[in-house]
Design a protein around this motif. Structure first.
Motif, PDB file in Angstrom:
ATOM      1  N   GLU A   1       0.870  -1.223  -0.114  1.00  0.00           N
ATOM      2  CA  GLU A   1       0.137   0.097   0.072  1.00  0.00           C
ATOM      3  C   GLU A   1       0.903   1.290  -0.162  1.00  0.00           C
ATOM      4  O   GLU A   1       0.506   2.056   0.700  1.00  0.00           O
ATOM      5  CB  GLU A   1      -0.883   0.030   1.354  1.00  0.00           C
ATOM      6  CG  GLU A   1      -1.812  -1.261   1.066  1.00  0.00           C
ATOM      7  CD  GLU A   1      -2.621  -1.421   2.356  1.00  0.00           C
ATOM      8  OE1 GLU A   1      -3.931  -1.052   2.180  1.00  0.00           O
ATOM      9  OE2 GLU A   1      -2.245  -0.952   3.629  1.00  0.00           O
ATOM     10  N   ALA A   2       1.899   1.208  -1.004  1.00  0.00           N
ATOM     11  CA  ALA A   2       2.837   2.300  -1.057  1.00  0.00           C
ATOM     12  C   ALA A   2       3.112   2.319  -2.472  1.00  0.00           C
ATOM     13  O   ALA A   2       3.102   1.376  -2.991  1.00  0.00           O
ATOM     14  CB  ALA A   2       3.968   2.164  -0.314  1.00  0.00           C
ATOM     15  N   PRO A   3       3.676   3.484  -3.082  1.00  0.00           N
ATOM     16  CA  PRO A   3       4.451   3.610  -4.443  1.00  0.00           C
ATOM     17  C   PRO A   3       5.346   2.175  -4.601  1.00  0.00           C
ATOM     18  O   PRO A   3       6.073   1.844  -3.549  1.00  0.00           O
ATOM     19  CB  PRO A   3       4.991   4.859  -4.437  1.00  0.00           C
ATOM     20  CG  PRO A   3       4.596   5.688  -3.250  1.00  0.00           C
ATOM     21  CD  PRO A   3       4.149   4.777  -2.370  1.00  0.00           C
ATOM     22  N   PRO A   4       5.056   1.372  -5.713  1.00  0.00           N
ATOM     23  CA  PRO A   4       4.414   1.986  -6.802  1.00  0.00           C
ATOM     24  C   PRO A   4       2.771   1.374  -6.983  1.00  0.00           C
ATOM     25  O   PRO A   4       2.136   1.514  -7.906  1.00  0.00           O
ATOM     26  CB  PRO A   4       5.105   1.470  -7.850  1.00  0.00           C
ATOM     27  CG  PRO A   4       5.603   0.095  -7.498  1.00  0.00           C
ATOM     28  CD  PRO A   4       5.914   0.372  -5.989  1.00  0.00           C
ATOM     29  N   PHE A   5       2.301   1.108  -5.693  1.00  0.00           N
ATOM     30  CA  PHE A   5       1.156   0.406  -5.533  1.00  0.00           C
ATOM     31  C   PHE A   5       0.589  -0.597  -6.596  1.00  0.00           C
ATOM     32  O   PHE A   5      -0.384  -0.372  -7.263  1.00  0.00           O
ATOM     33  CB  PHE A   5       0.002   1.741  -5.838  1.00  0.00           C
ATOM     34  CG  PHE A   5      -0.010   2.962  -4.774  1.00  0.00           C
ATOM     35  CD1 PHE A   5      -0.221   2.749  -3.325  1.00  0.00           C
ATOM     36  CD2 PHE A   5       0.980   3.833  -5.078  1.00  0.00           C
ATOM     37  CE1 PHE A   5       0.048   3.655  -2.270  1.00  0.00           C
ATOM     38  CE2 PHE A   5       1.216   4.988  -4.316  1.00  0.00           C
ATOM     39  CZ  PHE A   5       0.533   4.873  -2.911  1.00  0.00           C
ATOM     40  N   ALA A   6       1.439  -1.297  -6.591  1.00  0.00           N
ATOM     41  CA  ALA A   6       1.334  -2.474  -7.768  1.00  0.00           C
ATOM     42  C   ALA A   6       0.212  -3.551  -7.507  1.00  0.00           C
ATOM     43  O   ALA A   6       0.011  -3.953  -6.437  1.00  0.00           O
ATOM     44  CB  ALA A   6       2.701  -3.349  -7.891  1.00  0.00           C
ATOM     45  N   TYR A   7      -0.300  -4.013  -8.437  1.00  0.00           N
ATOM     46  CA  TYR A   7      -1.499  -4.776  -8.574  1.00  0.00           C
ATOM     47  C   TYR A   7      -0.872  -6.396  -8.181  1.00  0.00           C
ATOM     48  O   TYR A   7       0.208  -6.804  -8.949  1.00  0.00           O
ATOM     49  CB  TYR A   7      -2.137  -5.034  -9.795  1.00  0.00           C
ATOM     50  CG  TYR A   7      -3.290  -5.688 -10.010  1.00  0.00           C
ATOM     51  CD1 TYR A   7      -4.700  -5.274  -9.449  1.00  0.00           C
ATOM     52  CD2 TYR A   7      -3.690  -7.018 -10.377  1.00  0.00           C
ATOM     53  CE1 TYR A   7      -5.872  -5.923  -9.695  1.00  0.00           C
ATOM     54  CE2 TYR A   7      -4.532  -7.603 -10.903  1.00  0.00           C
ATOM     55  CZ  TYR A   7      -5.750  -7.136 -10.489  1.00  0.00           C
ATOM     56  OH  TYR A   7      -6.779  -8.040 -10.563  1.00  0.00           O
ATOM     57  N   ASP A   8      -1.432  -7.053  -7.478  1.00  0.00           N
ATOM     58  CA  ASP A   8      -1.028  -8.331  -6.952  1.00  0.00           C
ATOM     59  C   ASP A   8      -1.944  -9.306  -7.612  1.00  0.00           C
ATOM     60  O   ASP A   8      -3.053  -9.586  -6.959  1.00  0.00           O
ATOM     61  CB  ASP A   8      -0.887  -8.623  -5.493  1.00  0.00           C
ATOM     62  CG  ASP A   8      -0.214  -9.937  -5.006  1.00  0.00           C
ATOM     63  OD1 ASP A   8      -0.628 -10.705  -5.642  1.00  0.00           O
ATOM     64  OD2 ASP A   8       0.405  -9.908  -3.940  1.00  0.00           O
ATOM     65  N   PRO A   9      -1.695 -10.005  -8.650  1.00  0.00           N
ATOM     66  CA  PRO A   9      -2.676 -10.791  -9.347  1.00  0.00           C
ATOM     67  C   PRO A   9      -3.149 -12.050  -8.447  1.00  0.00           C
ATOM     68  O   PRO A   9      -4.252 -12.391  -8.608  1.00  0.00           O
ATOM     69  CB  PRO A   9      -1.791 -11.457 -10.428  1.00  0.00           C
ATOM     70  CG  PRO A   9      -0.779 -10.334 -10.897  1.00  0.00           C
ATOM     71  CD  PRO A   9      -0.458  -9.930  -9.363  1.00  0.00           C
ATOM     72  N   ALA A  10      -2.196 -12.530  -7.707  1.00  0.00           N
ATOM     73  CA  ALA A  10      -2.690 -13.696  -6.707  1.00  0.00           C
ATOM     74  C   ALA A  10      -3.770 -13.406  -5.669  1.00  0.00           C
ATOM     75  O   ALA A  10      -4.796 -13.923  -5.430  1.00  0.00           O
ATOM     76  CB  ALA A  10      -1.250 -14.511  -6.079  1.00  0.00           C
ATOM     77  N   LYS A  11      -3.339 -12.471  -5.199  1.00  0.00           N
ATOM     78  CA  LYS A  11      -4.510 -11.710  -4.015  1.00  0.00           C
ATOM     79  C   LYS A  11      -5.752 -11.341  -4.773  1.00  0.00           C
ATOM     80  O   LYS A  11      -6.622 -11.538  -4.234  1.00  0.00           O
ATOM     81  CB  LYS A  11      -3.885 -10.386  -3.373  1.00  0.00           C
ATOM     82  CG  LYS A  11      -2.632 -10.410  -2.488  1.00  0.00           C
ATOM     83  CD  LYS A  11      -2.330  -9.342  -1.867  1.00  0.00           C
ATOM     84  CE  LYS A  11      -1.201  -9.313  -0.736  1.00  0.00           C
ATOM     85  NZ  LYS A  11      -1.055  -7.984  -0.138  1.00  0.00           N
ATOM     86  N   ALA A  12      -5.578 -10.690  -5.943  1.00  0.00           N
ATOM     87  CA  ALA A  12      -6.637 -10.154  -6.708  1.00  0.00           C
ATOM     88  C   ALA A  12      -7.557 -11.204  -7.124  1.00  0.00           C
ATOM     89  O   ALA A  12      -8.771 -11.085  -6.956  1.00  0.00           O
ATOM     90  CB  ALA A  12      -6.301  -9.423  -7.737  1.00  0.00           C
ATOM     91  N   ASP A  13      -7.061 -12.532  -7.680  1.00  0.00           N
ATOM     92  CA  ASP A  13      -7.614 -13.417  -7.922  1.00  0.00           C
ATOM     93  C   ASP A  13      -8.579 -14.067  -6.811  1.00  0.00           C
ATOM     94  O   ASP A  13      -9.843 -14.405  -7.223  1.00  0.00           O
ATOM     95  CB  ASP A  13      -6.941 -14.441  -8.805  1.00  0.00           C
ATOM     96  CG  ASP A  13      -6.593 -13.979 -10.091  1.00  0.00           C
ATOM     97  OD1 ASP A  13      -7.143 -13.138 -10.474  1.00  0.00           O
ATOM     98  OD2 ASP A  13      -5.492 -14.602 -10.619  1.00  0.00           O
ATOM     99  N   ARG A  14      -7.968 -14.121  -5.718  1.00  0.00           N
ATOM    100  CA  ARG A  14      -8.771 -14.682  -4.540  1.00  0.00           C
ATOM    101  C   ARG A  14      -9.979 -13.889  -4.251  1.00  0.00           C
ATOM    102  O   ARG A  14     -10.964 -14.174  -4.033  1.00  0.00           O
ATOM    103  CB  ARG A  14      -7.781 -14.808  -3.307  1.00  0.00           C
ATOM    104  CG  ARG A  14      -6.766 -15.951  -3.414  1.00  0.00           C
ATOM    105  CD  ARG A  14      -6.105 -16.396  -2.178  1.00  0.00           C
ATOM    106  NE  ARG A  14      -5.374 -15.049  -1.748  1.00  0.00           N
ATOM    107  CZ  ARG A  14      -4.148 -14.848  -1.796  1.00  0.00           C
ATOM    108  NH1 ARG A  14      -3.465 -15.874  -2.586  1.00  0.00           N
ATOM    109  NH2 ARG A  14      -3.609 -13.944  -1.269  1.00  0.00           N
ATOM    110  N   LEU A  15      -9.403 -12.605  -4.281  1.00  0.00           N
ATOM    111  CA  LEU A  15     -10.673 -11.546  -3.999  1.00  0.00           C
ATOM    112  C   LEU A  15     -11.655 -11.451  -4.943  1.00  0.00           C
ATOM    113  O   LEU A  15     -12.958 -11.247  -4.722  1.00  0.00           O
ATOM    114  CB  LEU A  15     -10.079 -10.224  -3.745  1.00  0.00           C
ATOM    115  CG  LEU A  15     -10.834  -9.057  -3.509  1.00  0.00           C
ATOM    116  CD1 LEU A  15     -11.678  -9.155  -2.145  1.00  0.00           C
ATOM    117  CD2 LEU A  15     -10.392  -7.547  -3.535  1.00  0.00           C
ATOM    118  N   ARG A  16     -11.472 -11.527  -6.400  1.00  0.00           N
ATOM    119  CA  ARG A  16     -12.349 -11.400  -7.361  1.00  0.00           C
ATOM    120  C   ARG A  16     -13.485 -12.640  -7.286  1.00  0.00           C
ATOM    121  O   ARG A  16     -14.446 -12.247  -7.576  1.00  0.00           O
ATOM    122  CB  ARG A  16     -11.514 -11.479  -8.702  1.00  0.00           C
ATOM    123  CG  ARG A  16     -11.260 -10.374  -9.001  1.00  0.00           C
ATOM    124  CD  ARG A  16     -10.061 -10.479 -10.401  1.00  0.00           C
ATOM    125  NE  ARG A  16     -10.500 -11.204 -11.351  1.00  0.00           N
ATOM    126  CZ  ARG A  16     -11.307 -10.842 -12.291  1.00  0.00           C
ATOM    127  NH1 ARG A  16     -11.396  -9.354 -12.173  1.00  0.00           N
ATOM    128  NH2 ARG A  16     -11.832 -11.411 -13.576  1.00  0.00           N
TER     129      ARG A  16
END
Length: 267
Positions: free
Chosen positions: A233-248
């Motif tokens: 949660e700091a620059p560069p605020f990169a998207y984490d595909p693994a985390k995102a897929d679980r959340l999605r």
């Protein structure tokens, strides 16, 4: 000039609003931001990507401009969403940490506010209102699901760690109880995640303005902790595909349940 909003029309009764994912800042406004402001830290990073493809034929309306230009989720009259609590205004003076974002002597004036209401805030909401009416004409009902994210630790705004799912319905005023219940139930059942209803975030101006169940227009806000889908949660605020897929997977269930309920809500 970049269009101030992007619209994708669908036939679902659900509409996704994205008021805070934009990072466009006109050159003249960019020149007035200080180094801290130019980080654009208070963006709802990658939220439109997070929701991409989760619901077939969904309508989306996304502001392309940054909230430091003007906040599309604030009352155009400037009234505070949370009286008595720290928050940021229609055009923020500070970031979410309470630190100035404008160069000395370059803070927005009343004339700036009026111009940006006309050129950014109003066109975005005209587009959103038009899509709500179009979808309502198809189904007799429309549900606006307003998509947000924020850092999970911001002492200036709230104590401690923010829950992962922050659901806002202005204490049940902005949507049918079934929409609220389905969202709350799905979030609560999501293993490894925390959730709350009408906690620190009860729904912004968009949710409160459009959510009028008595007119068959329902609205609900989802504020996600950015720790659920970013590498940091700091620059560069990169998207984490693994985390995102679980959340999605959980977000998809929420949207599908809302859509199913919406199709039965026509009065």
């Amino acid at each position: 000039m970049t269009p101030v909003f992007e619209t994708r029309q669908g036939t679902s009764p659900v509409i996704l609003g994205f008021p805070h994912t934009g990072t466009d800042v006109p050159t003249d406004i960019w020149a007035r931001l200080n180094d801290n402001g130019k980080i654009l830290a208070d963006t709802d990073w990658h939220i439109h990507k997070l929701y991409e493809g989760l619901l077939d034929n969904v309508t989306t309306v996304r502001a392309t401009f940054h909230r430091y230009v003007i906040d599309a989720n604030r009352d155009p009259e400037g009234a505070s969403l949370y009286p008595g609590q720290n928050t940021t205004g229609l055009i923020p003076d500070t970031d979410f940490d309470g630190k100035p974002i404008w160069k000395e002597g370059s803070a927005p004036t009343d004339a700036d506010i009026a111009a940006r209401l006309r050129d950014f805030h109003a066109p975005y909401h005209a587009a959103l209102a038009a899509e709500i009416e179009r979808v309502k004409a198809i189904h007799g009902v429309a549900v606006l699901y307003d998509c947000h994210s924020i850092r999970s630790h911001i002492p200036f705004l709230f104590e401690g760690k923010l829950p992962d799912f922050n659901i806002g319905t202005d204490m049940g005023k902005t949507c049918d109880a079934a929409v609220e219940q389905a969202t709350v139930e799905t979030a609560a059942a999501a293993s490894g995640y925390t959730s709350i209803l009408n906690g620190r975030f009860k729904g912004g101006w968009t949710t409160r303005h459009y959510g009028k169940p008595q007119t068959n227009v329902h609205a609900i806000q989802m504020e996600l902790a950015q720790s659920t889908h970013l590498t940091t949660e700091a620059p560069p605020f990169a998207y984490d595909p693994a985390k995102a897929d679980r959340l999605r997977a959980h977000l998809k269930t929420i949207l599908e349940r809302i859509e199913h309920i919406a199709l039965g809500l026509k009065q």
